[in-house]
Design a protein around this motif. Sequence first.
Motif, mmCIF file in Angstrom:
data_model
loop_
_atom_site.group_PDB
_atom_site.id
_atom_site.type_symbol
_atom_site.label_atom_id
_atom_site.label_comp_id
_atom_site.label_asym_id
_atom_site.label_seq_id
_atom_site.Cartn_x
_atom_site.Cartn_y
_atom_site.Cartn_z
ATOM 1 N N PRO A 81 71.052 1.434 1.306
ATOM 2 C CA PRO A 81 71.833 1.889 2.181
ATOM 3 C C PRO A 81 71.713 3.119 2.767
ATOM 4 N N LEU A 82 70.601 3.838 2.389
ATOM 5 C CA LEU A 82 70.059 5.149 3.261
ATOM 6 C C LEU A 82 69.662 4.569 4.419
ATOM 7 N N PHE A 83 69.161 3.648 4.596
ATOM 8 C CA PHE A 83 68.438 2.858 5.767
ATOM 9 C C PHE A 83 69.597 2.471 6.644
ATOM 10 N N TRP A 84 70.412 1.593 6.242
ATOM 11 C CA TRP A 84 71.455 0.846 6.806
ATOM 12 C C TRP A 84 72.414 2.010 7.176
ATOM 13 N N GLY A 85 72.768 2.857 6.148
ATOM 14 C CA GLY A 85 74.049 3.606 6.484
ATOM 15 C C GLY A 85 73.720 4.736 7.289
ATOM 16 N N SER A 86 72.238 5.139 7.341
ATOM 17 C CA SER A 86 71.946 6.197 8.669
ATOM 18 C C SER A 86 72.191 5.492 9.970
ATOM 19 N N LEU A 87 71.655 4.287 9.979
ATOM 20 C CA LEU A 87 71.684 3.617 11.385
ATOM 21 C C LEU A 87 73.144 3.358 11.771
ATOM 22 N N SER A 88 74.069 3.025 10.871
ATOM 23 C CA SER A 88 75.475 2.771 11.102
ATOM 24 C C SER A 88 76.126 4.068 11.591
ATOM 25 N N ASP A 89 75.702 5.025 11.036
ATOM 26 C CA ASP A 89 76.222 6.396 11.463
ATOM 27 C C ASP A 89 75.423 6.888 13.065
#
Length: 510
Positions: A81-89
């Motif tokens: 989620p650090l990868f996906w979450g940062s991208l989604s932000d």
Amino acid sequence: MVDEKRKTMIKEMQDEKPYHVFDKRKKWGVVVMIGVAGLFSGLSSNIYFPSLDAIAKDLNVSLNAVSLTITSYLIIQGISPLFWGSLSDTIGRRPIYIYSFLVYIISNIALSFSPNFAVLLIFRGLQAAGSASTVSIGNGVIQDITPPAERGGFISFYQAIRNFSIAIGPVLGGLLANFFGFRSIFIFLLIISSLTLGAIVVFLPETLRRIAGNGSLRLTGIHKSLLQRFTKESSYIEDRDDTYTPPKVTSKTFIEPLLLLKEKDILLSLIFGGVIYAIWSMVTASTTGLFKQAFRLNEVLLGLAFIPNGLGTIVGSTIIGNLLNKSYKQAEDTYKQTHGIPATQSLPKKALPADFPLEHARLAYITPTTILFIFSTALYGFSLSPSLTSKPGWIALPLVLQFFIAATSNAVFAVNQTLVSDLCPGKGASSTALNNLVRCSMGAVGVAFVEQMISGVGVQATFLGLALVVVVVSPCVVVQWYWGMGWRGERGARKEREELAKGKGMGGKV
């Protein structure tokens, strides 16, 4: 000076635009959809538990080896989620939902074959990478569309929907594994995840505020749902300012969430929530082995044994959601009365005043919840004593205690996630991803060692010791109650100075 400051704040609140153009019905519709998407993180994990023994026999490996797939799942669930979450932000919620679901679908195709343990281990990790992101992105969506006054209830409801998978997952897993073999679990997940992806593509709009604003900005490309493409545009839709430039994805995009660990109040929240999550994970992961040995249950009955745990997660999330909204409203009313703000006027929705007692509003019910969790965990170990489990109907007691452990732990998660989201405005997905990293890392360590702990010191001593660990970390909450508001104020002042310096620097360049 104080009166002038109060007048300025009241004027700003009066001139403030709606936080989001979605009405309550549309907000609930979005939350239900992202809740369904969020089901897959918990479902993929819990549907698997009753079949652990069957997998070990089918692939000719030990139960401890199969438990490694749980550990690997938790590790990837924490990191991805650090990868996906940062991208989604950065680039939007909608595209990341689509990309992560594609990863999840591909992993389920491979898992539905699972010719050997190596394939199972690798693609369970990939499955976690695809499903875990849905939790952090979902919390980001809620932060996009709801102001703090509503956020606690929405986050708790969202968590309750996701937790439905914890109740139903083991039952489905037990039935599928018992009648069709464990590989049928992944075929089932493949079918329903494909249907969910289709629903996201058709219905889910982009909500990231830097792209969609408060829902009034015109969307294009992948950010626009199929439904929006073929229906009449709402009257409030407007074009974006021409000066907007999309942010670039750099290494800083992925490092930035980790910098939140430097903030004392956020770190304390993450540590306390992580310990609670680890213990709950240890209770859940050890259920198959303990109940199979103590009560001689088959896969179907093992699946049914997980129902109290799942129901507890739903009940705990639902109750605390209502209490979070209630305590926030009480704190807001008291603040307005103390500062001479009209009762009909809402506080700023984007940035709360530095002296607003946010920590007290969010942590109002954490003490009784934690106490009940401690006692339930301690008693749980004793309820599984070999001298007692042979008694008729005794299985009811550890199941009731599992219900309370799940209810209280998930109430803590809801409080923890709501507070962390409030402390990180504009970083809903990244803050949730960081929370997920800490919780899943601790959970992975706990799950990796729980079987050895039970074998080494016995089930009673194991869970009594875990209850005492919660007592040791409880001061994290006390410290945040008394000093959290001051730390939050310092962070806000520091951010203002940085933005002011940045503005001067840009002015100098011009």
